[in-house]
Design a protein around this motif. Structure first.
Motif, PDB file in Angstrom:
ATOM      1  N   ASP A 183       1.302  -1.269   0.261  1.00 40.43           N
ATOM      2  CA  ASP A 183      -0.271   0.154   0.057  1.00 40.43           C
ATOM      3  C   ASP A 183       0.398   1.493   0.411  1.00 40.43           C
ATOM      4  O   ASP A 183       0.303   2.306  -1.144  1.00 40.43           O
ATOM      5  CB  ASP A 183      -1.338   0.173   1.127  1.00 40.43           C
ATOM      6  CG  ASP A 183      -1.816  -1.020   1.143  1.00 40.43           C
ATOM      7  OD1 ASP A 183      -2.749  -1.408   0.236  1.00 40.43           O
ATOM      8  OD2 ASP A 183      -2.429  -1.744   1.996  1.00 40.43           O
ATOM      9  N   HIS A 184       2.104   1.280   0.725  1.00 39.67           N
ATOM     10  CA  HIS A 184       2.667   2.134   0.702  1.00 39.67           C
ATOM     11  C   HIS A 184       4.637   2.091   1.115  1.00 39.67           C
ATOM     12  O   HIS A 184       4.380   1.043   1.779  1.00 39.67           O
ATOM     13  CB  HIS A 184       2.160   3.785   1.685  1.00 39.67           C
ATOM     14  CG  HIS A 184       2.893   4.951   1.951  1.00 39.67           C
ATOM     15  ND1 HIS A 184       4.340   5.097   1.473  1.00 39.67           N
ATOM     16  CD2 HIS A 184       2.185   5.752   1.333  1.00 39.67           C
ATOM     17  CE1 HIS A 184       4.402   6.186   1.343  1.00 39.67           C
ATOM     18  NE2 HIS A 184       3.275   7.052   1.145  1.00 39.67           N
ATOM     19  N   GLN A 240       6.358   2.975   3.866  1.00 32.14           N
ATOM     20  CA  GLN A 240       5.809   2.374   5.520  1.00 32.14           C
ATOM     21  C   GLN A 240       6.471   0.871   5.661  1.00 32.14           C
ATOM     22  O   GLN A 240       5.710   0.600   6.453  1.00 32.14           O
ATOM     23  CB  GLN A 240       4.675   2.835   5.488  1.00 32.14           C
ATOM     24  CG  GLN A 240       4.465   4.433   5.293  1.00 32.14           C
ATOM     25  CD  GLN A 240       2.946   4.672   5.870  1.00 32.14           C
ATOM     26  OE1 GLN A 240       2.350   3.755   5.342  1.00 32.14           O
ATOM     27  NE2 GLN A 240       2.918   5.806   5.598  1.00 32.14           N
ATOM     28  N   GLY A 286       3.671   5.279  -3.740  1.00 33.65           N
ATOM     29  CA  GLY A 286       3.097   4.214  -2.061  1.00 33.65           C
ATOM     30  C   GLY A 286       2.248   3.428  -2.782  1.00 33.65           C
ATOM     31  O   GLY A 286       3.821   2.346  -2.387  1.00 33.65           O
ATOM     32  N   PRO A 332       2.238   8.820  -4.475  1.00 32.04           N
ATOM     33  CA  PRO A 332       0.687   8.265  -3.291  1.00 32.04           C
ATOM     34  C   PRO A 332      -0.723   9.050  -3.646  1.00 32.04           C
ATOM     35  O   PRO A 332      -1.841   8.752  -3.779  1.00 32.04           O
ATOM     36  CB  PRO A 332       1.372   8.846  -1.750  1.00 32.04           C
ATOM     37  CG  PRO A 332       2.785   8.920  -2.359  1.00 32.04           C
ATOM     38  CD  PRO A 332       3.578   8.945  -4.301  1.00 32.04           C
ATOM     39  N   VAL A 377      -2.725   6.815  -6.846  1.00 37.28           N
ATOM     40  CA  VAL A 377      -3.147   5.817  -5.722  1.00 37.28           C
ATOM     41  C   VAL A 377      -4.787   5.314  -6.369  1.00 37.28           C
ATOM     42  O   VAL A 377      -4.560   3.474  -7.004  1.00 37.28           O
ATOM     43  CB  VAL A 377      -4.054   5.574  -4.361  1.00 37.28           C
ATOM     44  CG1 VAL A 377      -4.648   6.386  -4.041  1.00 37.28           C
ATOM     45  CG2 VAL A 377      -4.155   4.075  -3.467  1.00 37.28           C
TER      46      VAL A 377
END
Length: 573
Positions: free
Chosen positions: A296-297, A300, A317, A340, A343
């Motif tokens: 998803d990212h 992170q 992202g 990001p 998306v």
């Protein structure tokens, strides 16, 4: 006394004037005719919607039709996003002027009253928007609106979005008839939207199939390996509408490196390969398991490699990482990533399509590699034949001529002539040595797989940046002692050392020494400014880590105005 005659809802006809009765009858007749006209308009609208299979054009058409059917001054259609937040990702509106749209600024995303219908998808009619508890009010520049009708737009059991209608034309409120006809429009629109989406999905699949066929056709011709990988990355990025694509490959999961990048022209692939360690990365997980991963990212996810030290690498992202898998195993990965803010592009991708594309591309790459191996084998056979001819014919004849000249020099009594004959014999010996070196070179690997040639190329490329050519020295059997397991790490370390000397050292000379014996030893020395007191050691850390993983060591010595010496040593075995 007789009671007056009254009907069930009021006084009888005797108490009603003829003009009033006629007016009431006409109003009801006009109402029925108007209702029939609106249903007929709905039927016509369904036909026209079915003819428009462009999703964007269809959404605008639905909003316009809803405005006419319900007699609304303003209408909008909010399309829900695919992610877990379920907010509006698209807002198509009708009725406002361009100036009003500009004054409002950012369009709604699905909060307040609009969010209520998203969370509870059922029709909602209001006399005045401002009186509802969930109303947020309107931003500055927004036209006044009071009456409201909201209807969910469904595709089977899934809510695709909502229709919003405001400001009943002529004043008043939206009626139950308005709600019924808009609900019917929403049902018909759901079918049309599903057809449009299916058509878009089919178009996307067709694009992936066309890209697969294009890559297969491209690789059916002879293409150098790096160009083939670049073509795969470029085509996958274009079809998926990704912001960045890259391919990671290597001899095995312990020697992976970034080979090509698509979407950012200013990224130095060689520096990125030298900087980034793949020992803990999504790519290594995919190579090890052979299974696709979605993220998803990237920033992170602890499994993603750090890109902070790669100049030009954008913030990313969501990402899809698919294996380049063939019959012989997984030899690398294809990664697609989006910024990001993009998306929704990622959510629109069916992950099965890039996975299938990567599998077919890997097969095409394997076929291309097999064809290249066949061509190399044929080339080696020709070289072997030429080498035998040189050894058995040319060298033997030169050797015989040399013996004849040497015998003739003993027969002459003129010292000058004897010296000239001996000089000719020495020249023939030198020629024989040159021919023997040529025969040896013909039996060596070509430049594409020659570690010595690759090191030379890297030094030559560094000369273009430094404005002088670093000195390069080879000691020992470089081609035969440096294995394919060591070569990728050695080249990555050399690239990082030369890049540091070029970018930071401000050196006037650089010396490169590569020695092959029981150990493989690479030494890079510059006479630059030396390392500063505080330095980001990401690149140096990667050098040490590569050496330690191969059972070796990396020593870096430096001092102010004394230059820097990098000594990287690993066992040859």
């Amino acid at each position: 006394m007789q009671e007056p005659d009254v009907g069930p809802t009021g006084p009888g006809l005797s108490d009603t004037g003829f003009d009033d009765l006629l007016r009431e009858v006409l109003n009801r007749v006009h109402g029925v005719l108007d209702e029939q006209a609106r249903w007929q308009l709905l039927l016509d609208a369904v036909v026209t919607m079915a003819a428009d299979l462009s999703l964007d054009g269809l959404l605008e058409r639905i909003v316009q039709i809803a405005t006419t059917l319900a007699g609304a001054q303003y209408a909008a259609l909010g399309v829900l996003g695919v992610g877990p937040e379920r907010r509006l990702r698209t807002f198509v509106h009708h009725g406002m002027t361009p100036v009003q749209v500009q004054d409002i600024g950012e369009l709604p995303t699905g909060h307040g009253l609009l969010g209520l219908i998203i969370d509870r998808p059922r029709p909602l009619r209001l006399r005045d928007i401002a009186e509802h508890a969930e109303s947020y009010g309107f931003p500055a520049g927004h036209p006044p609106m009071s009456s409201f009708l909201g209807v969910p737009l469904r595709i089977r059991d899934q809510v695709f979005g909502n229709l919003y209608l405001t400001e009943k034309v002529g004043g008043g409120d939206f009626t139950q008839q308005d709600e019924d006809i808009v609900v019917a429009l929403a049902a018909a629109a759901g079918v049309a939207i599903e057809n449009a989406r299916l058509l878009e999905d089919a178009a996307r699949r067709e694009k992936w199939l066309a890209a697969t066929a294009e890559i297969t056709g491209l690789l059916s011709e002879w293409t150098p390996g790096s160009d083939a990988l670049q073509a795969v990355a470029d085509r996958a990025r274009e079809v998926s509408d990704a912001d960045l694509a890259w391919i990671v490959a290597g001899a095995d999961e312990d020697h992976l490196a970034i080979r090509v990048v698509s979407g950012a022209a200013d990224i130095d692939v060689a520096r990125a390969s030298a900087t980034v360690s793949m020992q803990r990365s999504l790519a290594r997980d995919v190579v090890r398991t052979g299974k696709m991963l979605t993220v998803d990212h990237l920033s992170q996810d602890p499994r993603a490699f750090s890109t902070a030290d790669i100049p030009g690498w954008p913030e990313l992202g969501p990402a899809i990482v698919v294996p380049l898998r063939s019959a012989s195993g997984t030899e690398g990965v294809l990664a697609l990533a989006w910024a990001p803010q993009n998306v929704q592009r990622y959510l629109a991708v069916d992950t099965a399509l890039p996975a299938s594309f990567a599998e077919q591309a890997a097969l095409a790459l394997q076929v291309a590699q097999a064809r290249e191996d066949q061509q190399r084998l044929a080339l080696f056979e020709d070289r072997d034949r030429i080498g035998r001819d040189l050894h058995d014919l040319v060298i033997q004849r030169l050797f015989a001529i040399g013996l004849s000249l040497q015998s003739a020099s003993r027969l002459t009594e003129k010292p000058a002539l004897a010296d000239r004959l001996n000089t000719a014999v020495d020249d023939l010996d030198a020629t024989i040595r040159d021919v023997r070196r040529t025969i040896f070179a013909l039996g060596s690997l070509d430049d594409a797989a020659d570690i010595q040639a690759e090191v030379t190329r890297m030094v030559d490329r560094a000369a273009g940046t430094m404005k002088f050519r670093p000195s390069l020295t080879f000691e020992g059997p470089i081609r035969t002692r440096i294995s394919s397991a060591v070569a990728p790490d050695l080249l990555a370390v050399l690239g990082e050392a030369l890049s540091n000397a070029s970018r930071h050292a401000n050196a006037s000379s650089v010396e490169v020494l590569l020695t092959a014996g029981d150990d493989i030893r690479l030494v890079v020395v510059d006479d630059g400014a030396g390392l500063p007191a505080t330095v980001n050691e990401s690149g140096l850390h990667n050098m040490r880590q590569r050496a330690e993983q191969l059972g070796g060591r990396c020593l870096v010595t430096s001092g102010p105005s004394e230059g820097t010496r990098v000594e990287w040593t690993v066992p040859a075995s």
